[in-house]
Structures are given as structure tokens and as C-alpha cells.
Write a protein that holds these residues in place. Structure first.
Motif, mmCIF file in Angstrom:
data_model
loop_
_atom_site.group_PDB
_atom_site.id
_atom_site.type_symbol
_atom_site.label_atom_id
_atom_site.label_comp_id
_atom_site.label_asym_id
_atom_site.label_seq_id
_atom_site.Cartn_x
_atom_site.Cartn_y
_atom_site.Cartn_z
ATOM 1 N N PHE A 123 -4.470 -35.512 20.405
ATOM 2 C CA PHE A 123 -4.317 -34.125 19.755
ATOM 3 C C PHE A 123 -2.846 -33.724 19.843
ATOM 4 O O PHE A 123 -2.369 -32.923 18.906
ATOM 5 C CB PHE A 123 -5.389 -33.318 20.109
ATOM 6 N N ASP A 124 -2.236 -33.938 21.166
ATOM 7 C CA ASP A 124 -0.978 -33.597 21.056
ATOM 8 C C ASP A 124 -0.058 -34.158 20.094
ATOM 9 O O ASP A 124 0.874 -33.360 19.578
ATOM 10 C CB ASP A 124 -0.289 -33.869 22.590
ATOM 11 N N ASP A 125 -0.188 -35.720 19.797
ATOM 12 C CA ASP A 125 0.757 -35.986 18.845
ATOM 13 C C ASP A 125 0.355 -35.519 17.502
ATOM 14 O O ASP A 125 1.081 -35.415 16.700
ATOM 15 C CB ASP A 125 0.370 -37.686 18.952
ATOM 16 N N CYS A 126 -0.860 -35.201 17.417
ATOM 17 C CA CYS A 126 -1.088 -34.679 16.222
ATOM 18 C C CYS A 126 -0.736 -33.219 15.783
ATOM 19 O O CYS A 126 -0.036 -32.986 14.822
ATOM 20 C CB CYS A 126 -2.698 -34.632 15.798
ATOM 21 N N VAL A 127 -0.861 -32.411 16.591
ATOM 22 C CA VAL A 127 -0.382 -31.142 16.565
ATOM 23 C C VAL A 127 1.026 -30.865 16.418
ATOM 24 O O VAL A 127 1.745 -30.368 15.767
ATOM 25 C CB VAL A 127 -0.901 -30.221 17.722
ATOM 26 N N GLU A 128 1.715 -31.799 17.399
ATOM 27 C CA GLU A 128 3.285 -31.873 17.312
ATOM 28 C C GLU A 128 3.734 -32.132 16.085
ATOM 29 O O GLU A 128 4.928 -31.667 15.664
ATOM 30 C CB GLU A 128 3.784 -32.621 18.304
ATOM 31 N N SER A 129 3.232 -33.389 15.506
ATOM 32 C CA SER A 129 3.629 -33.820 14.200
ATOM 33 C C SER A 129 3.547 -32.620 13.083
ATOM 34 O O SER A 129 4.299 -32.488 12.016
ATOM 35 C CB SER A 129 3.207 -35.234 13.891
ATOM 36 N N LEU A 130 2.332 -32.100 13.128
ATOM 37 C CA LEU A 130 2.285 -31.032 12.170
ATOM 38 C C LEU A 130 3.163 -29.777 11.979
ATOM 39 O O LEU A 130 3.671 -29.558 11.116
ATOM 40 C CB LEU A 130 0.714 -30.542 12.309
ATOM 41 N N GLU A 131 3.672 -29.521 13.216
ATOM 42 C CA GLU A 131 4.293 -28.366 13.683
ATOM 43 C C GLU A 131 5.723 -28.951 13.234
ATOM 44 O O GLU A 131 6.471 -28.268 12.350
ATOM 45 C CB GLU A 131 4.420 -28.018 15.004
ATOM 46 N N ARG A 132 6.183 -30.304 13.551
ATOM 47 C CA ARG A 132 7.374 -30.747 13.198
ATOM 48 C C ARG A 132 7.726 -30.952 11.674
ATOM 49 O O ARG A 132 8.705 -30.650 11.105
ATOM 50 C CB ARG A 132 7.640 -32.202 13.815
ATOM 51 N N LYS A 133 6.713 -31.109 11.204
ATOM 52 C CA LYS A 133 6.633 -31.415 9.391
ATOM 53 C C LYS A 133 6.344 -30.006 8.779
ATOM 54 O O LYS A 133 6.468 -29.854 7.335
ATOM 55 C CB LYS A 133 5.868 -32.443 8.937
ATOM 56 N N GLY A 134 6.278 -29.116 9.582
ATOM 57 C CA GLY A 134 6.090 -27.716 8.773
ATOM 58 C C GLY A 134 4.781 -27.499 8.207
ATOM 59 O O GLY A 134 4.833 -26.713 7.287
ATOM 60 N N LEU A 135 3.907 -28.242 8.507
ATOM 61 C CA LEU A 135 2.349 -28.294 7.644
ATOM 62 C C LEU A 135 1.540 -27.157 8.345
ATOM 63 O O LEU A 135 0.819 -26.957 7.549
ATOM 64 C CB LEU A 135 1.872 -29.815 7.838
ATOM 65 N N LEU A 136 1.865 -26.754 9.240
ATOM 66 C CA LEU A 136 1.050 -25.580 10.065
ATOM 67 C C LEU A 136 1.321 -24.227 9.105
ATOM 68 O O LEU A 136 0.430 -23.412 9.311
ATOM 69 C CB LEU A 136 1.403 -25.543 11.403
ATOM 70 N N HIS A 137 2.289 -24.380 8.461
ATOM 71 C CA HIS A 137 2.604 -23.088 7.607
ATOM 72 C C HIS A 137 2.459 -23.384 6.149
ATOM 73 O O HIS A 137 2.519 -22.460 5.192
ATOM 74 C CB HIS A 137 4.001 -22.756 7.764
ATOM 75 N N ALA A 138 1.651 -24.452 5.964
ATOM 76 C CA ALA A 138 1.085 -24.637 4.502
ATOM 77 C C ALA A 138 -0.109 -23.941 4.187
ATOM 78 O O ALA A 138 -0.823 -23.129 5.004
ATOM 79 C CB ALA A 138 0.654 -26.312 4.551
ATOM 80 N N SER A 139 -0.532 -23.940 2.735
ATOM 81 C CA SER A 139 -1.607 -23.003 2.469
ATOM 82 C C SER A 139 -2.874 -23.385 3.190
ATOM 83 O O SER A 139 -3.238 -24.552 3.617
ATOM 84 C CB SER A 139 -1.702 -23.269 0.978
ATOM 85 N N LYS A 140 -3.537 -22.141 3.731
ATOM 86 C CA LYS A 140 -4.921 -22.295 4.270
ATOM 87 C C LYS A 140 -6.053 -22.662 3.300
ATOM 88 O O LYS A 140 -7.286 -22.595 3.807
ATOM 89 C CB LYS A 140 -5.166 -21.202 5.231
ATOM 90 N N SER A 141 -5.759 -22.666 1.944
ATOM 91 C CA SER A 141 -7.030 -22.825 0.946
ATOM 92 C C SER A 141 -7.427 -24.170 0.833
ATOM 93 O O SER A 141 -8.377 -24.307 0.225
ATOM 94 C CB SER A 141 -6.466 -22.266 -0.369
#
Length: 337
Positions: free
Chosen positions: A311-329
């Protein structure tokens, strides 16, 4: 000395969330990789592959559509092994789930296998299945731990409208039967929910599930089992290289309920708006305890990464690639891959 074509392999669906990792690992091991994709010229979906170490020298991307008969004939010829990873991971359909979900899964797999049978070089095929080919039954007990001896019920899949599970079940059964009839070594790997570092910058269906949870989604699927992307890639490579590998292998590192996962994630990642355990609604609750990968561990010697690392690897990569700011829809896109 090994023949040259023993170092030449094909990976279907090479740009995908999972398939990108076997491509990465194979290149690291010195293999020449033929990766099939829908559009080799679409840099938005293939650039992460072209940037992998060794890709310039030993990676070829070729266009192939799973359901086009004969599309893989020329591609697999000359390859010693084939990793059939490509699959449409979806729960949605427009008109007919049989023709839109089940048939493409089954027919696409048979198309690849037929190409392998017609080739003069392919000796071993490793196919990616899913624990949805194991878990969809209504006769489990709460303490049951599911292994390779268990198959999903086709009738239960239809009754519960688990069409993806039906497609994976029928496909894996067809794969193993093909192995008996063709003389080609065939191994299947059935992972639980795959979690880990994204190589691409696209939130594919499996990654989108984790993204939704980090963004506060209140509907959670009770996946029951979790495994690191790199471990699934490792399982594929071990299944290909170990002469003793045979049959099907469940690939799942951690057994955990949706409620337990919610508690873990909320404590581990407090800066994200993860729904509390009393807020979540569990979809497809597991009627069993979890999965066993004892065969994979005993036969092939795999050692799984921890829940924290996946989960750390997943969350860190989502943050690094800016995907956590993507659409929530984005809608819920997958069941265990």
C-alpha cells in the motif's frame, strides 16, 4: 547453452497495470520482449514501457486485438514463452453481459492459445487468471481458506451477475484443458486484489479502486485478499522458469476484510479522507476467510511483500504521479484482478 528463442517471450496487454511489471522484470532478466498493445503509437499509454531499462534494445511493441482471429499468429512465432496477461477489467455492460464481458474474455484467451498451438516455437504459456475464478460460490463456511482446488460456480456467477468472474472461470478452465490437449506447458496465476507501484501515469481500473478509497469512497468491495504488483510479476516469472511449475496457482499475500482494511488505511494514511469503518458499505461481502498461496510458496519459493509495502508503494506512486488530485467521479471499475 540455451537456445536464443528461449530468451524471446511475448507479453499480451503489455501496457496494462499488471502486465507492465512482468515486462519490466523480464527486461531486467535479459529477455527480448514482444509486447502487444492496442496502439503502439499512443505514447500516452506506452511511454512508461519505452522508458524501462533495456527497452530500447530488447522491447518491441506490436498491435494486436484480443478478439481478432489470427492476430497473434505472427507475433508469437519465434517466442519460446507467452505471458497472456491482457484482459478487460470491468463490471459494466451496455446491453448483454455475455457478449460484452464473458465472450471477449474467453474468446480472447482462446485466440492467443490457438496462436501458440500453431507456432513451432512456443513451449510454455503463463496465463493470468483471478481469484474471481475461485471465490464465487454460495457454499463456503466463514473459516474457509480457498486454494487451487476450488472453482467458482458458473451458475452462481450468473445468479449474482458476476460476469467478470464467469469470464475468468471459463477462461482459466479452457486454458488448463488446452494444456492437456496441446502438449504445451500451461500454468495459470490467480491473483487477489493487486496493489503496488504504478508504472504508468494512468489510473487503470485496479489502481482506481485504491484511489477511490483514498478519496473517501464509502462503498468498499470485500476483496478478502491482497498482493503486491511485483510479487504477481515474480509469480509469473517463477512459473515460466521453474521446470516443476504446473497447473494453477493462487497468488495472494494477505487475507483481510474490508472493515480491517479501512481501519488499516485510515491509521496508515491519516492525511487522506478515508471513510471510517462505521461509514462504509461493503459490496460483495466475502463468505469465507481468505485465500491460500501455500502451493505457490512451496512449489516456486515465492516470498511475499508486506501489506504496508504494497500500500505504501501504491499510495506514493499515486501521489508522485498527481493522480490523487484527479476527478473523484470515476466509477468503481474492478473486482480482484
Amino acid at each position: 547453452m540455451a537456445m536464443a528463442n528461449e530468451k524471446k517471450v511475448c507479453v499480451t496487454g503489455a501496457s496494462g497495470f499488471l502486465a507492465s511489471w512482468p515486462v519490466k522484470r523480464l527486461l531486467e532478466e535479459g529477455y527480448h520482449v514482444i509486447g502487444t498493445v492496442r496502439d503502439p503509437d499512443d505514447a500516452s499509454k506506452t511511454s512508461h514501457l519505452c522508458e524501462l531499462p533495456g527497452a530500447r534494445e530488447r522491447l518491441e511493441l506490436k498491435k494486436a486485438d484480443l478478439v481478432t482471429q489470427g492476430a497473434f499468429d505472427d507475433i508469437v512465432q519465434g517466442c519460446h514463452g507467452v505471458f497472456h496477461v491482457a484482459a478487460a477489467v470491468t463490471l459494466s455492460y451496455k446491453d448483454d453481459p455475455q457478449t460484452e464481458i464473458v465472450d471477449p474474455c474467453l474468446l480472447g484467451t482462446l485466440n492467443v492459445l490457438d496462436a501458440c498451438k500453431r507456432s513451432t516455437t512456443v513451449k510454455r504459456v503463463v496465463c493470468t487468471s483471478s481469484v474471481t475464478a475461485v471465490r464465487v460460490r454460495n457454499d463456503f463456511k466463514p473459516d474457509d481458506v480457498l486454494d487451487e482446488s476450488v472453482w467458482s460456480s458458473a451458475d452462481c456467477c450468473r445468479e449474482t451477475q458476476m460476469w467478470y468472474g464467469l469470464g475468468k472461470t471459463l477462461s482459466e478452465q479452457a486454458v488448463l484443458e488446452f494444456g492437456k490437449e496441446s502438449g504445451i506447458d500451461v500454468i495459470t496465476i490467480a491473483p487477489s486484489l493487486i496493489v503496488g507501484e504504478l508504472l504508468s501515469s494512468r489510473a487503470t481500473a485496479s489502481a482506481a479502486d485504491i484511489l477511490r478509497l483514498l478519496q473517501g469512497a464509502k462503498q468498499w468491495i470485500d476483496h478478502a485478499g491482497y498482493v503486491h504488483l511485483d510479487d504477481v510479476a515474480e509469480a509469473h516469472l517463477l512459473a515460466y522458469t521453474n521446470p516443476k511449475a504446473s497447473g494453477r496457482y493462487v497468488c495472494s499475500a494477505i487475507n483481510m476484510s474490508a472493515i480491517e482494511l479501512a481501519s488499516f488505511m485510515s491509521k496508515r494514511y491519516p492525511k487522506h479522507k478515508i471513510a471510517s469503518t462505521d461509514e462504509i458499505e461493503v459490496r460483495w461481502p466475502a463468505n469465507f476467510k481468505g485465500f491460500s498461496s501455500r502451493k505457490l510458496q512451496n512449489d516456486l519459493g515465492i516470498q511475499f511483500k508486506s501489506l504496508e509495502q504494497m500500500f505504501d508503494d501504491c499510495v506514493e506512486s499515486l501521489e508522485r504521479k498527481g493522480l490523487l488530485h484527479a476527478s473523484k467521479s470515476r466509477s468503481l471499475g474492478s473486482f480482484p484482478s
